[in-house]
Write an enzyme that holds these catalytic residues in place. Structure first.
Site, mmCIF file in Angstrom:
data_model
loop_
_atom_site.group_PDB
_atom_site.id
_atom_site.type_symbol
_atom_site.label_atom_id
_atom_site.label_comp_id
_atom_site.label_asym_id
_atom_site.label_seq_id
_atom_site.Cartn_x
_atom_site.Cartn_y
_atom_site.Cartn_z
ATOM 1 N N HIS A 189 -8.368 1.107 -4.149
ATOM 2 C CA HIS A 189 -9.370 0.690 -3.205
ATOM 3 C C HIS A 189 -10.039 2.119 -2.783
ATOM 4 O O HIS A 189 -9.493 3.005 -2.280
ATOM 5 C CB HIS A 189 -8.645 0.174 -1.834
ATOM 6 C CG HIS A 189 -9.497 0.091 -0.591
ATOM 7 N ND1 HIS A 189 -8.947 -0.544 0.362
ATOM 8 C CD2 HIS A 189 -11.079 -0.142 -0.367
ATOM 9 C CE1 HIS A 189 -10.166 -0.580 1.408
ATOM 10 N NE2 HIS A 189 -11.127 -0.291 0.831
ATOM 11 N N MET A 218 -11.494 -5.880 5.268
ATOM 12 C CA MET A 218 -10.912 -4.914 6.188
ATOM 13 C C MET A 218 -10.550 -5.615 7.517
ATOM 14 O O MET A 218 -11.532 -5.874 8.247
ATOM 15 C CB MET A 218 -11.637 -3.737 6.533
ATOM 16 C CG MET A 218 -11.933 -2.866 5.108
ATOM 17 S SD MET A 218 -10.565 -2.506 4.125
ATOM 18 C CE MET A 218 -9.495 -1.325 5.594
ATOM 19 N N MET A 225 -9.004 7.919 -0.146
ATOM 20 C CA MET A 225 -9.973 8.181 1.048
ATOM 21 C C MET A 225 -10.413 9.618 0.906
ATOM 22 O O MET A 225 -9.889 10.406 0.334
ATOM 23 C CB MET A 225 -9.119 8.094 2.496
ATOM 24 C CG MET A 225 -8.787 6.761 2.597
ATOM 25 S SD MET A 225 -7.715 6.635 4.123
ATOM 26 C CE MET A 225 -6.822 4.883 3.900
ATOM 27 N N HIS A 269 -1.016 -1.198 -4.390
ATOM 28 C CA HIS A 269 -2.578 -0.950 -3.732
ATOM 29 C C HIS A 269 -2.756 0.690 -3.469
ATOM 30 O O HIS A 269 -1.646 1.141 -2.906
ATOM 31 C CB HIS A 269 -2.401 -1.741 -2.576
ATOM 32 C CG HIS A 269 -3.986 -1.522 -1.791
ATOM 33 N ND1 HIS A 269 -4.964 -2.401 -2.179
ATOM 34 C CD2 HIS A 269 -4.625 -0.844 -0.947
ATOM 35 C CE1 HIS A 269 -6.125 -2.056 -1.529
ATOM 36 N NE2 HIS A 269 -5.850 -1.371 -0.642
ATOM 37 N N MET A 281 -12.423 4.223 -0.702
ATOM 38 C CA MET A 281 -13.125 4.584 0.594
ATOM 39 C C MET A 281 -13.732 5.794 0.358
ATOM 40 O O MET A 281 -13.162 6.531 1.200
ATOM 41 C CB MET A 281 -11.975 4.387 1.638
ATOM 42 C CG MET A 281 -11.422 2.772 2.018
ATOM 43 S SD MET A 281 -10.139 2.662 3.211
ATOM 44 C CE MET A 281 -8.854 2.827 1.800
ATOM 45 N N SER A 333 0.844 -1.233 -0.010
ATOM 46 C CA SER A 333 -0.115 -0.042 -0.053
ATOM 47 C C SER A 333 1.029 1.205 -0.013
ATOM 48 O O SER A 333 1.621 1.411 1.072
ATOM 49 C CB SER A 333 -0.931 0.062 1.334
ATOM 50 O OG SER A 333 -1.488 1.289 1.394
ATOM 51 N N ASP A 386 -6.750 -6.414 4.193
ATOM 52 C CA ASP A 386 -6.361 -5.109 4.029
ATOM 53 C C ASP A 386 -6.314 -4.561 5.411
ATOM 54 O O ASP A 386 -7.374 -4.329 6.112
ATOM 55 C CB ASP A 386 -7.129 -4.096 3.267
ATOM 56 C CG ASP A 386 -6.635 -2.627 2.939
ATOM 57 O OD1 ASP A 386 -5.722 -2.443 3.924
ATOM 58 O OD2 ASP A 386 -6.894 -1.913 2.335
ATOM 59 N N ASP A 443 -4.890 3.532 -1.912
ATOM 60 C CA ASP A 443 -5.919 3.840 -1.013
ATOM 61 C C ASP A 443 -6.486 5.104 -1.177
ATOM 62 O O ASP A 443 -5.939 6.085 -0.953
ATOM 63 C CB ASP A 443 -5.692 3.723 0.548
ATOM 64 C CG ASP A 443 -5.252 1.996 0.926
ATOM 65 O OD1 ASP A 443 -6.202 1.203 0.637
ATOM 66 O OD2 ASP A 443 -4.274 1.627 1.549
#
Length: 230
Positions: free
Chosen positions: A70, A141, A41, A37, A72, A12, A177, A39
Site C-alpha cells: 500500500h 481507508m 509511507m 500488508h 501512501m 499489517s 484499512d 504500509d
C-alpha cells in the site's frame, strides 16, 4: 492469485516487531494470515515514514502468500517499477496522490502486479467511477492514513456499501484499512468488504517466538466477519 469473495485477513506489519520482520511474516502466515500488508509511507503524503523498495525486497522471501503493498506516497508513479521489481503482488496507489490515476493503474498492471486504488476518508467513491475496469482492488481507508492503532471511522460504512454497488459483478476486492477488529469486522463484511487489513488487532499479545495469540486474533476477526455474511 485467484479471485473470490471469501474473507481474507491481511495483517499489517506496521504493527509487527520491526527488529524481526522476516520471522513475524512467517509467524502470521503460519497462524492463518491470507495476505501480508505492507504500509509504505513517505513523510510527505502522510505524516510518517516507514518502508521503501529495499525493505519489500528483503521481506519477499519470507512471504509465501500475497504481498499487498500500500503506497501512501506522492508522487507515486516514479516508484511503481521499484516496488514491482521488489516482489509486490498487489500495488495500491491513492486517488489523491497524483493527477493521472488511469495512467498509474495501467502502469501497475503493465508491471505484472494487481492494481489497487485507495480512498482517504474524505474522498467520495465516485472518484474512481471511471477507472473501475482498471482496478483489481479498492482500499477504503477507515482511518486517516499515517499511523497504526487509530479508531475506526464509522461513517465510512455507507461508502463501502456504495462501492459494492458500483463494482457490481466485476472481480474487484474491497479492502478495509484502519481500525479493523473483531468488533468492526462484521460491520464492514456485511457492507461488502472481503479483505480486512488489521495491525494491532492481529499482533497484540503475541510475538514471532510465541505466535499462538496471532492465530487466535486472526480467527476471531475472520469468524466475526464470516458470521455477518451468513
Amino acid at each position: 492469485m485467484s479471485f473470490d469473495r471469501r474473507i481474507r485477513i491481511a495483517p499489517s506489519i506496521l504493527a509487527a516487531d520491526f527488529a524481526d520482520f522476516g520471522a513475524e511474516c512467517r509467524a502470521v502466515e503460519a497462524e492463518g494470515a491470507d495476505w501480508v500488508h505492507v504500509d509504505v509511507m513517505d513523510g510527505h503524503f502522510v505524516p510518517n515514514i516507514t518502508f521503501g523498495p529495499q525493505m519489500v525486497k528483503a521481506l519477499r522471501p519470507h512471504v509465501r502468500t500475497v504481498m499487498d503493498v500500500h503506497l501512501m506516497i506522492a508522487p507515486v508513479d516514479a516508484y511503481l517499477a521499484a516496488f514491482a521489481e521488489a516482489g509486490a503482488d498487489v500495488i495500491t496507489a491513492h486517488v489523491e496522490a497524483g493527477p493521472h490515476l488511469d495512467r498509474t493503474l495501467q502502469a501497475i498492471r503493465d508491471l505484472g502486479a494487481k492494481a489497487g486504488v485507495a480512498l482517504n476518508p474524505a474522498t467520495p467513491p465516485e472518484a474512481i467511477a471511471w477507472v473501475l475496469d482498471r482496478v483489481d482492488l479498492v482500499c477504503v481507508m477507515t482511518v486517516n492514513p499515517g499511523f497504526g492503532g487509530q479508531g475506526f471511522i464509522h461513517p465510512m460504512v455507507p461508502k463501502i456499501r456504495r462501492l459494492r454497488e458500483m463494482i457490481g459483478d466485476r472481480p474487484i476486492h474491497i479492502e478495509i484499512d484502519g481500525g479493523v477488529t473483531a468488533e468492526t469486522a462484521p460491520v464492514v463484511a456485511a457492507a461488502g468488504a472481503d479483505v480486512l487489513v488489521a495491525g494491532s488487532a492481529v499482533f497484540k499479545g503475541g510475538s514471532a517466538a510465541k505466535p499462538a495469540a496471532y492465530g487466535a486474533n486472526i480467527r476471531a476477526i475472520r469468524e466475526a466477519a464470516e458470521a455477518a455474511r451468513s
